[in-house]
Write a protein that holds these residues in place. Structure first.
Motif, PDB file in Angstrom:
ATOM      1  N   GLU A  69       0.929  -0.963  -0.137  1.00  0.00           N
ATOM      2  CA  GLU A  69       0.161   0.047  -0.038  1.00  0.00           C
ATOM      3  C   GLU A  69       0.956   1.341  -0.045  1.00  0.00           C
ATOM      4  N   THR A  70       0.528   2.281  -0.898  1.00  0.00           N
ATOM      5  CA  THR A  70       1.516   3.308  -1.009  1.00  0.00           C
ATOM      6  C   THR A  70       0.500   4.601  -0.903  1.00  0.00           C
ATOM      7  N   LYS A  71       1.126   5.506  -0.271  1.00  0.00           N
ATOM      8  CA  LYS A  71       0.569   6.949  -0.614  1.00  0.00           C
ATOM      9  C   LYS A  71       1.684   7.972  -0.410  1.00  0.00           C
TER      10      LYS A  71
ATOM     11  N   ASN B 227       4.286   5.484   3.296  1.00  0.00           N
ATOM     12  CA  ASN B 227       3.427   6.857   3.275  1.00  0.00           C
ATOM     13  C   ASN B 227       4.528   8.092   3.485  1.00  0.00           C
TER      14      ASN B 227
ATOM     15  N   SER C 130       3.415  -0.896   4.162  1.00  0.00           N
ATOM     16  CA  SER C 130       2.534   0.538   3.838  1.00  0.00           C
ATOM     17  C   SER C 130       3.631   1.512   3.689  1.00  0.00           C
TER      18      SER C 130
END
Length: 425
Positions: free
Chosen positions: A310-312, A350, A348
């Motif tokens: 998951e990337t942001k 971020n 993840s």
């Protein structure tokens, strides 16, 4: 607190203590001296009157001589023993309209077979007047002392300590990788000259030791990689020959050990170079592009380990850091999240202008999180990791003026790097 400021405070404290003691002693000494002078003056006056009576001078009872209102002479009816008495008394003061403290000296003298009572007195200086005078004197002394202290402090700080400050600035800016020592300079002050010679000797030795250690590390790393490469090639060739299952297991174990030893040598060499600050020239690095490209490189590896990503990632996050260190920092963080994950786990990522946060699933641990940034410290000692990834991250972060933290919340491990975004200052 600066040295000169501390010196001034100590100087003023000692001054106040000395002035307080001096004021107390001065008050009593001045008071005693004045009172003694009055007593001697009055005794001298009595001796003068005695002398005049001996010479035949006659006085009217209770009358003073030569207009002296404070002198009383009385002829006694009987003979008495000669004696002198000094005492304090209160006398009415017409101008002040109040009783004032006076010193009174009384004497009994026998002259020509006649006894006389001779008494004289005079006003004593008030203790309040003495106190006021002493306080005024001490105040002016203190004021001059304060002005002198700040004047001397300015001189000492501005001129006398200038060589010391210059030496301190040179020590602060001294770097081993520049390969130059700090030569001693003459200052005209013996202590500063001794300090400069000591600094020269220490930096000369440090530069020499650094150079020798650097050459040893580079040579050792280079010489170690050659036999490792040969051993790796021989093992690969051996693996292609007919072997039984047990022999294959031995060869695989040897290959893993050789690879781990090779990574260990490279990591230690890199860690030494970082600690020696060989990566000095910082540039504006676009972390958004760096991480996006890095994720593409590790996509297959992440899929192979059955991990969910998951990337942001915010756009144009610019950080002032050496480009090589930025790549090593990001790569080690991602590799750490992959290696220390669990089956069917997640990662993840971020990125914001304030921080880079990488979280991953993992096993619970009782090891204090700050231990992970030390060399060869791992939560799972059976892991194939060499235990230097986060140690390298911590050195890069510290050298680049950033901050890093590691937190564990049950099965979630989170590494956060606080960034100093160029765009946000």
């Amino acid at each position: 607190m600066k040295l000169i400021t501390k010196f001034i405070w100590i100087y003023l404290t000692v001054t106040l203590l000395v002035l307080g003691i001096a004021g107390f002693l001065s008050y009593h000494i001045i008071t005693d001296e004045i009172n003694n002078e009055l007593k001697w003056e009055f005794l001298d006056r009595i001796d003068r009157v005695t002398y005049l009576i001996e010479r035949g001078r006659r006085f009217h009872p209770k009358r003073s001589i030569e207009g002296d209102r404070n002198l009383i002479i009385e002829q006694l009816d009987s003979i008495v023993e000669p004696k002198t008495e000094v005492s304090d008394t209160l006398i009415w003061h017409d101008r002040l309209e109040q009783n004032e403290r006076n010193v009174k000296v009384s004497a009994y003298r026998t002259i020509n077979d006649k006894s006389y009572y001779i008494s004289t007195y005079g006003a004593m200086i008030e203790s309040d007047d003495v106190k006021e005078a002493v306080i005024k004197i001490l105040f002016w002394i203190l004021l001059l002392q304060v002005l002198g202290a700040f004047g001397i402090g300015y001189f000492v700080s501005g001129k006398l300590f200038k060589p010391f400050r210059e030496t301190l600035d040179k020590i602060k800016s001294f770097k081993l990788n520049r390969k130059s020592y700090l030569p001693a300079e003459k200052t005209g002050v013996e202590e500063f000259d001794n300090l400069n010679r000591f600094v020269e000797d220490m930096t000369r030795k440090a530069v020499s030791d650094y150079q020798n250690l650097k050459e040893f590390s580079e040579n050792a790393s280079h010489e170690l990689q050659t036999p490792l490469a040969i051993a790796k090639g021989k093992l690969e060739l051996l693996a292609e020959t007919p072997l039984n299952e047990e022999q294959y297991r031995y060869i695989e174990a040897l290959e893993r050990s050789v690879k781990k030893l090779s990574r260990l040598s490279e990591s230690l060499s890199l860690l030494t170079r970082i600690e020696n600050e060989e990566f000095e020239n910082s540039h504006e690095v676009n972390f958004s592009e760096l991480i996006s490209e890095g994720i593409k490189t590790f996509e297959e590896f992440i899929e192979f380990n059955n991990l969910t990503l998951e990337t942001k990632i915010a756009d144009n996050v610019i950080v002032n850091i050496h480009p090589a260190l930025a790549d090593i920092l990001w790569t080690n963080l991602l590799q750490n999240a992959i290696k220390h994950n669990v089956e069917n786990g997640f990662i993840s990522i971020n990125l914001t202008p304030e921080a880079l946060t990488i979280s991953n699933s993992g096993n619970p641990t009782d090891v204090p999180t700050d231990h992970f940034f030390k060399r060869f410290r791992k939560a799972d000692q059976n892991s194939t990791s060499i235990g230097l990834g986060l140690a390298i991250v911590e050195r890069i972060v510290r050298q680049s003026g950033l901050d890093v933290s590691y937190k564990v919340n049950q099965t979630v491990h989170t590494v956060t790097v606080e960034l100093k975004n160029v765009n946000n200052g």
